[in-house]
Motif scaffolding. Sequence first.
Motif, PDB file in Angstrom:
ATOM      1  N   SER A 104       0.815  -1.217   0.000  1.00 45.35           N
ATOM      2  CA  SER A 104       0.000   0.000   0.000  1.00 45.35           C
ATOM      3  C   SER A 104       0.848   1.266   0.000  1.00 45.35           C
ATOM      4  CB  SER A 104      -0.930   0.009   1.222  1.00 45.35           C
ATOM      5  OG  SER A 104      -0.169  -0.036   2.423  1.00 45.35           O
ATOM      6  N   SER A 105       2.178   1.119  -0.069  1.00 42.13           N
ATOM      7  CA  SER A 105       3.109   2.268  -0.101  1.00 42.13           C
ATOM      8  C   SER A 105       2.893   3.165   1.112  1.00 42.13           C
ATOM      9  CB  SER A 105       2.935   3.069  -1.398  1.00 42.13           C
ATOM     10  OG  SER A 105       3.148   2.258  -2.531  1.00 42.13           O
ATOM     11  N   ARG A 106       2.899   2.549   2.295  1.00 45.96           N
ATOM     12  CA  ARG A 106       2.680   3.298   3.533  1.00 45.96           C
ATOM     13  C   ARG A 106       3.802   3.017   4.519  1.00 45.96           C
ATOM     14  NH1 ARG A 106      -2.202   1.097   6.082  1.00 45.96           N
ATOM     15  NH2 ARG A 106      -1.759   2.661   7.663  1.00 45.96           N
ATOM     16  N   ILE A 107       4.030   4.003   5.377  1.00 48.50           N
ATOM     17  CA  ILE A 107       4.931   3.838   6.516  1.00 48.50           C
ATOM     18  C   ILE A 107       4.071   3.852   7.778  1.00 48.50           C
ATOM     19  CG2 ILE A 107       6.707   4.978   7.902  1.00 48.50           C
ATOM     20  CD1 ILE A 107       8.069   5.821   5.366  1.00 48.50           C
ATOM     21  N   MET A 108       4.188   2.806   8.561  1.00 47.03           N
ATOM     22  CA  MET A 108       3.383   2.673   9.772  1.00 47.03           C
ATOM     23  C   MET A 108       4.247   2.910  11.002  1.00 47.03           C
ATOM     24  SD  MET A 108       1.123  -0.650   8.673  1.00 47.03           S
ATOM     25  CE  MET A 108       2.614  -1.551   8.267  1.00 47.03           C
ATOM     26  N   ALA A 109       3.738   3.681  11.934  1.00 47.23           N
ATOM     27  CA  ALA A 109       4.463   4.000  13.162  1.00 47.23           C
ATOM     28  C   ALA A 109       4.036   3.072  14.284  1.00 47.23           C
ATOM     29  CB  ALA A 109       4.218   5.452  13.565  1.00 47.23           C
ATOM     30  N   HIS A 110       5.008   2.669  15.101  1.00 48.10           N
ATOM     31  CA  HIS A 110       4.751   1.802  16.250  1.00 48.10           C
ATOM     32  C   HIS A 110       5.304   2.502  17.493  1.00 48.10           C
ATOM     33  CE1 HIS A 110       3.820  -1.336  13.335  1.00 48.10           C
ATOM     34  NE2 HIS A 110       4.985  -1.083  12.747  1.00 48.10           N
ATOM     35  N   PRO A 191      -0.879   5.755 -12.880  1.00 52.67           N
ATOM     36  CA  PRO A 191      -0.475   4.939 -11.716  1.00 52.67           C
ATOM     37  C   PRO A 191       0.818   5.446 -11.067  1.00 52.67           C
ATOM     38  CG  PRO A 191      -1.139   3.528 -13.533  1.00 52.67           C
ATOM     39  CD  PRO A 191      -1.057   4.918 -14.084  1.00 52.67           C
ATOM     40  N   GLU A 192       1.750   5.922 -11.880  1.00 52.84           N
ATOM     41  CA  GLU A 192       3.004   6.444 -11.328  1.00 52.84           C
ATOM     42  C   GLU A 192       2.759   7.734 -10.553  1.00 52.84           C
ATOM     43  OE1 GLU A 192       6.308   4.821 -14.571  1.00 52.84           O
ATOM     44  OE2 GLU A 192       5.208   6.680 -14.962  1.00 52.84           O
ATOM     45  N   GLN A 193       1.853   8.574 -11.027  1.00 58.16           N
ATOM     46  CA  GLN A 193       1.518   9.789 -10.282  1.00 58.16           C
ATOM     47  C   GLN A 193       0.887   9.460  -8.933  1.00 58.16           C
ATOM     48  OE1 GLN A 193      -0.936  12.218 -12.798  1.00 58.16           O
ATOM     49  NE2 GLN A 193       0.681  12.631 -14.283  1.00 58.16           N
ATOM     50  N   LEU A 194       0.003   8.466  -8.925  1.00 53.49           N
ATOM     51  CA  LEU A 194      -0.612   8.034  -7.667  1.00 53.49           C
ATOM     52  C   LEU A 194       0.439   7.473  -6.726  1.00 53.49           C
ATOM     53  CD1 LEU A 194      -3.142   7.527  -5.974  1.00 53.49           C
ATOM     54  CD2 LEU A 194      -3.422   5.339  -7.163  1.00 53.49           C
ATOM     55  N   TYR A 195       1.381   6.696  -7.269  1.00 57.48           N
ATOM     56  CA  TYR A 195       2.467   6.139  -6.460  1.00 57.48           C
ATOM     57  C   TYR A 195       3.345   7.244  -5.889  1.00 57.48           C
ATOM     58  CZ  TYR A 195       6.414   3.111  -5.240  1.00 57.48           C
ATOM     59  OH  TYR A 195       7.417   2.447  -4.572  1.00 57.48           O
ATOM     60  N   ALA A 196       3.635   8.262  -6.709  1.00 53.69           N
ATOM     61  CA  ALA A 196       4.436   9.389  -6.233  1.00 53.69           C
ATOM     62  C   ALA A 196       3.721  10.145  -5.119  1.00 53.69           C
ATOM     63  CB  ALA A 196       4.753  10.328  -7.396  1.00 53.69           C
ATOM     64  N   PHE A 197       2.405  10.288  -5.239  1.00 53.63           N
ATOM     65  CA  PHE A 197       1.641  10.958  -4.183  1.00 53.63           C
ATOM     66  C   PHE A 197       1.700  10.162  -2.879  1.00 53.63           C
ATOM     67  CE2 PHE A 197      -2.371  11.502  -1.865  1.00 53.63           C
ATOM     68  CZ  PHE A 197      -2.306  12.862  -1.594  1.00 53.63           C
ATOM     69  N   LYS A 198       1.601   8.841  -2.987  1.00 57.45           N
ATOM     70  CA  LYS A 198       1.685   7.996  -1.787  1.00 57.45           C
ATOM     71  C   LYS A 198       3.068   8.108  -1.151  1.00 57.45           C
ATOM     72  CE  LYS A 198      -1.763   4.534  -3.120  1.00 57.45           C
ATOM     73  NZ  LYS A 198      -2.008   3.106  -3.436  1.00 57.45           N
ATOM     74  N   LEU A 199       4.113   8.197  -1.983  1.00 59.86           N
ATOM     75  CA  LEU A 199       5.465   8.356  -1.447  1.00 59.86           C
ATOM     76  C   LEU A 199       5.601   9.675  -0.696  1.00 59.86           C
ATOM     77  CD1 LEU A 199       7.770   7.032  -4.329  1.00 59.86           C
ATOM     78  CD2 LEU A 199       7.048   5.852  -2.251  1.00 59.86           C
ATOM     79  N   ARG A 200       5.037  10.735  -1.234  1.00 56.60           N
ATOM     80  CA  ARG A 200       5.102  12.029  -0.546  1.00 56.60           C
ATOM     81  C   ARG A 200       4.370  11.976   0.789  1.00 56.60           C
ATOM     82  NH1 ARG A 200       4.036  17.052  -4.530  1.00 56.60           N
ATOM     83  NH2 ARG A 200       4.612  18.112  -2.602  1.00 56.60           N
ATOM     84  N   THR A 201       3.233  11.295   0.808  1.00 60.32           N
ATOM     85  CA  THR A 201       2.494  11.142   2.068  1.00 60.32           C
ATOM     86  C   THR A 201       3.302  10.337   3.081  1.00 60.32           C
ATOM     87  OG1 THR A 201       0.404  11.197   0.839  1.00 60.32           O
ATOM     88  CG2 THR A 201       0.343  10.327   3.082  1.00 60.32           C
ATOM     89  N   LEU A 206       7.111  10.142   7.832  1.00 59.87           N
ATOM     90  CA  LEU A 206       8.439   9.860   8.376  1.00 59.87           C
ATOM     91  C   LEU A 206       9.085  11.118   8.946  1.00 59.87           C
ATOM     92  CD1 LEU A 206      10.755   7.810   8.775  1.00 59.87           C
ATOM     93  CD2 LEU A 206      11.570   8.436   6.492  1.00 59.87           C
ATOM     94  N   ARG A 207       8.931  12.242   8.280  1.00 57.50           N
ATOM     95  CA  ARG A 207       9.541  13.492   8.759  1.00 57.50           C
ATOM     96  C   ARG A 207       8.925  13.937  10.078  1.00 57.50           C
ATOM     97  NH1 ARG A 207       8.654  17.782   6.218  1.00 57.50           N
ATOM     98  NH2 ARG A 207      10.563  18.857   6.811  1.00 57.50           N
ATOM     99  N   ARG A 208       7.631  13.669  10.246  1.00 59.73           N
ATOM    100  CA  ARG A 208       6.994  14.019  11.530  1.00 59.73           C
ATOM    101  C   ARG A 208       7.544  13.186  12.680  1.00 59.73           C
ATOM    102  NH1 ARG A 208       2.247  14.542   8.300  1.00 59.73           N
ATOM    103  NH2 ARG A 208       1.614  12.417   8.779  1.00 59.73           N
ATOM    104  N   LEU A 209       8.173  12.064  12.377  1.00 62.99           N
ATOM    105  CA  LEU A 209       8.758  11.221  13.412  1.00 62.99           C
ATOM    106  C   LEU A 209      10.243  11.529  13.622  1.00 62.99           C
ATOM    107  CD1 LEU A 209       7.163   7.789  12.442  1.00 62.99           C
ATOM    108  CD2 LEU A 209       6.355   9.410  14.162  1.00 62.99           C
ATOM    109  N   THR A 210      10.970  11.808  12.545  1.00 63.40           N
ATOM    110  CA  THR A 210      12.418  12.001  12.659  1.00 63.40           C
ATOM    111  C   THR A 210      12.789  13.378  13.204  1.00 63.40           C
ATOM    112  OG1 THR A 210      12.516  12.685  10.331  1.00 63.40           O
ATOM    113  CG2 THR A 210      12.915  10.362  10.817  1.00 63.40           C
ATOM    114  N   ASP A 211      12.021  14.394  12.869  1.00 62.76           N
ATOM    115  CA  ASP A 211      12.379  15.748  13.322  1.00 62.76           C
ATOM    116  C   ASP A 211      12.382  15.878  14.855  1.00 62.76           C
ATOM    117  OD1 ASP A 211      12.928  16.720  10.847  1.00 62.76           O
ATOM    118  OD2 ASP A 211      11.003  17.721  10.548  1.00 62.76           O
ATOM    119  N   PRO A 212      11.314  15.438  15.566  1.00 55.84           N
ATOM    120  CA  PRO A 212      11.344  15.569  17.036  1.00 55.84           C
ATOM    121  C   PRO A 212      12.423  14.716  17.700  1.00 55.84           C
ATOM    122  CG  PRO A 212       9.097  15.211  16.251  1.00 55.84           C
ATOM    123  CD  PRO A 212      10.007  14.931  15.110  1.00 55.84           C
TER     124      PRO A 212
END
Length: 341
Positions: A104-110, A191-201, A206-212
């Motif tokens: 699903s091109s997602r990063i999940m936080a634990h 499909p590549e545009q949709l994939y790129a949008f998922k990557l940006r999301t 990830l940035r909301r986790l790494t910055d703090p």
Amino acid sequence: MSTAVADRPIPLSRVWSGSKIIAEDLTGEDLSDVLELHSDASAWWVLPRDHDYGAVEVRHIAQALDLDEPAIRDLLAEDRRAKFDTIGQARLVITNAVSIDKDSSRIMAHPVSMIATDRAVICLVDPNPDFQPAQLLCHKEEMIAKGGIEAAVQMIIGAVIHSYQEALQWLEDSGDSLANALFEERPLSKPEQLYAFKLRTALSHLRRLTDPMRTVMTDIINSPPQGRKGKGGRDPSISRHWVLLSEQEARVANAADALRETLSSIFDTSLALADVRLNQIMKKLTAWAAILAVPTLVTSFVGMNVKFPLVGSLTGFWVYLLFMIVASMVLYFVFRAKDWL
């Protein structure tokens, strides 16, 4: 015998003294009793992050350490914040490990919450196959025997940062695959545009986790978990390792910031290529419309109910036909010269 050891379930807690393991898989009061019985022993305990068991045990531990209610809420929070706090002798570390769902091109936080004292570290974490602190601590027992509680905390933090690195590497590889499509001088497909949008999301997540975590790592370096009283001086390598982990986390955070610009440029380049392709198509349509307009104009003009020279004769037919062909060919070569066709 080695097969039996390998197949043995990973313990969720361990009490040790030096290189000797005293007990495993103890919980609650049993763990506390063993620590009281062995004054030179230390312990780690990994708890599942649930409301029925893990949360109850964390509250009991917090009460035993005189932690206030805000500290307990921070330990049990699900808002994905990263935080470090010092309350008396205890160190509270709240952070998040990540895993990748490539389908699903997602990063999940634990969420990962830790309470570290001079003799024990308690880790509250979501049960998941991608991040298993208990397995990590069991495999690194020699390092923990040497470095104590601080080394155990270091290993869990190191595993968290490593999960960030893996997620970042996946994002970079995915971004490179999209960039390769642009090198072919074609815009991204739908499909590549949709994939790129998922990557940006996913990158934003990830940035909301790494910055703090930058602030958390700085706070840990300034106020690391304390060793047991009466022991020798603190191992200098542990202090140096904290600095290395902080630098490693900073590199991941900086790379995530840079990757955001890369993904944005991929979008902008794709839009520019789409505009160029649209302009080329419009030029071709305009050129062919002009070429087809010549015979249309001539036949319409000659077809009027008015007497023209050579109208109705075989000679006139060939003259007007030759005129249409010559005029169309002239326009064709003019547009070819201007790279419209």
